[in-house]
Design a protein around this motif. Structure first.
Motif, PDB file in Angstrom:
ATOM      1  N   ASP A  64      -5.307  -4.837  -7.405  1.00  0.00           N
ATOM      2  CA  ASP A  64      -4.690  -4.107  -8.605  1.00  0.00           C
ATOM      3  C   ASP A  64      -3.909  -5.114  -9.489  1.00  0.00           C
ATOM      4  O   ASP A  64      -3.627  -6.017  -9.237  1.00  0.00           O
ATOM      5  CB  ASP A  64      -3.478  -3.070  -8.046  1.00  0.00           C
ATOM      6  N   GLN A 119       0.722  -1.275  -0.118  1.00  0.00           N
ATOM      7  CA  GLN A 119       0.047   0.012   0.052  1.00  0.00           C
ATOM      8  C   GLN A 119       0.942   1.132   0.012  1.00  0.00           C
ATOM      9  O   GLN A 119       0.362   2.267  -0.602  1.00  0.00           O
ATOM     10  CB  GLN A 119      -0.792   0.097   1.147  1.00  0.00           C
ATOM     11  N   ARG A 149      -5.779  -0.016 -11.680  1.00  0.00           N
ATOM     12  CA  ARG A 149      -7.163  -0.364 -10.529  1.00  0.00           C
ATOM     13  C   ARG A 149      -8.374  -0.243 -11.283  1.00  0.00           C
ATOM     14  O   ARG A 149      -8.585   0.577 -11.886  1.00  0.00           O
ATOM     15  CB  ARG A 149      -6.812   0.926  -9.374  1.00  0.00           C
ATOM     16  N   ASN A 150      -9.219  -1.158 -10.768  1.00  0.00           N
ATOM     17  CA  ASN A 150     -10.492  -1.364 -11.192  1.00  0.00           C
ATOM     18  C   ASN A 150     -11.208  -0.041 -10.268  1.00  0.00           C
ATOM     19  O   ASN A 150     -11.292  -0.533  -9.079  1.00  0.00           O
ATOM     20  CB  ASN A 150     -11.128  -2.564 -11.302  1.00  0.00           C
ATOM     21  N   HIS A 151     -12.224   0.565 -10.830  1.00  0.00           N
ATOM     22  CA  HIS A 151     -12.787   1.468 -10.009  1.00  0.00           C
ATOM     23  C   HIS A 151     -14.383   1.332  -9.968  1.00  0.00           C
ATOM     24  O   HIS A 151     -15.102   2.175  -9.397  1.00  0.00           O
ATOM     25  CB  HIS A 151     -12.774   3.101 -10.412  1.00  0.00           C
ATOM     26  N   VAL A 152     -14.802  -0.311 -10.427  1.00  0.00           N
ATOM     27  CA  VAL A 152     -16.084  -0.352 -10.431  1.00  0.00           C
ATOM     28  C   VAL A 152     -16.493  -0.968  -9.013  1.00  0.00           C
ATOM     29  O   VAL A 152     -15.514  -1.877  -8.716  1.00  0.00           O
ATOM     30  CB  VAL A 152     -16.482  -1.302 -11.631  1.00  0.00           C
TER      31      VAL A 152
END
Length: 80
Positions: free
Chosen positions: A10, A2, A77-80
């Protein structure tokens, strides 16, 4: 990882053509365990550092088998 901006879920883009060096974030195989850690090299000493304070540094000891698969160059990174 992180602290390096790499979060659970990710996708990491790994370049296998880059020579691993001190400070790189690497994907490695340590004693048949895959890891993503920051590589720290000081003389003959090799340490795999976590960027998350929950996980201690992993010193590479005599008898350990370490293979660096590649260098993490970016993440998605997927933001869904």
């Amino acid at each position: 990882m992180q602290g390096a901006g790499i979060f659970d879920g990710d996708l990491a883009v790994v370049d296998r053509s880059i020579e691993p060096a001190h400070g790189h974030v690497v994907v490695a195989l340590l004693n048949n365990e895959p890891l993503c850690k920051r590589l720290c090299v000081s003389g003959r000493e090799v340490i795999l550092l976590s960027e998350n304070p929950k996980y201690p540094p992993r010193y590479i000891l005599e008898g350990d088998e370490l293979t660096i698969w590649g260098i993490v160059t970016s993440t998605v990174r997927n933001h869904v």
